[in-house]
Motif scaffolding. Sequence first.
Motif, mmCIF file in Angstrom:
data_model
loop_
_atom_site.group_PDB
_atom_site.id
_atom_site.type_symbol
_atom_site.label_atom_id
_atom_site.label_comp_id
_atom_site.label_asym_id
_atom_site.label_seq_id
_atom_site.Cartn_x
_atom_site.Cartn_y
_atom_site.Cartn_z
ATOM 1 N N ASN A 1 0.592 -1.095 -0.119
ATOM 2 C CA ASN A 1 -0.038 -0.057 0.041
ATOM 3 C C ASN A 1 0.919 1.230 0.145
ATOM 4 O O ASN A 1 2.130 1.146 -0.007
ATOM 5 C CB ASN A 1 -0.951 -0.090 1.053
ATOM 6 N N ARG B 1 -4.675 8.256 1.587
ATOM 7 C CA ARG B 1 -4.901 7.115 0.546
ATOM 8 C C ARG B 1 -3.736 6.070 1.007
ATOM 9 O O ARG B 1 -3.300 5.370 0.175
ATOM 10 C CB ARG B 1 -4.064 7.634 -1.077
ATOM 11 N N HIS C 1 -4.104 2.748 0.561
ATOM 12 C CA HIS C 1 -4.500 2.073 -0.733
ATOM 13 C C HIS C 1 -3.558 1.658 -1.399
ATOM 14 O O HIS C 1 -2.379 1.893 -1.160
ATOM 15 C CB HIS C 1 -5.203 3.265 -1.604
#
Length: 244
Positions: free
Chosen positions: A122, A157, A160
């Motif tokens: 990530n 983020r 993510h």
Amino acid sequence: MTLTAHRPQTAPASPSSSALLTPTLVLQDVSKTYGDGDGTITALHPATLVVQPGELVAVNGPSGSGKSTFLSIAGALLRPTTGQVRIAGQDLTALSDAGLPAFRLKNLGFVLQSSNLIPYLNVREQLTLVPHLAGEDGRDARQQAEELLQLLGLSERARHFPDALSGGQRQRVAIARALMNDPQLILADEPTASLDSVRGREVVELLAQQVHAHGKAAVMVTHDERVLDLCDRVVSIVDGQLRE
């Protein structure tokens, strides 16, 4: 190979202060040739370039002109046939091949055309991998990663994975990753190639901001003329790759 310097479009670090600093990158009469049967191929003719702290320099030219060879030599990925390379005062000819990876890890940051993110890590892990490879403290690395993510607008983020990010976000992660080892020199290879004009400009604006704010030096290879005005200098390579 012809190197043509154009007038700076934006103001770099103060000339009076930068003149007192050691140049971050010095390429002195570097060239690259390869053997080809009974002859040689000249990928890069002798070229000289000096990049100061706080300066973003674009290297512009058509495909096959020698830009990639130039960047590889500047990034200590390729040894020149002739000439001298100095980064942060270190003469790279004095380093062995075994010593170059550690030098790159400590002093250089790379931003590649496709962002080159690891698909199974990530965003936060992309950043902390760099200090982990350098054997640095994990807690400090996580704190630094959080600060960079916040600075570059990527905090939301952090968990993510690359396939959940836009092209512009992936390149911002790549810039953050390049900054994780606090490098003296940042090298960017066509960072806007896969982006539209708006996102491409955002990425280069971000790179220029980091260079100017923190006294980094950066060399960006690009054929994207839409972002050249964001650079302090533009150097063109023409006919750098020739067959003798």
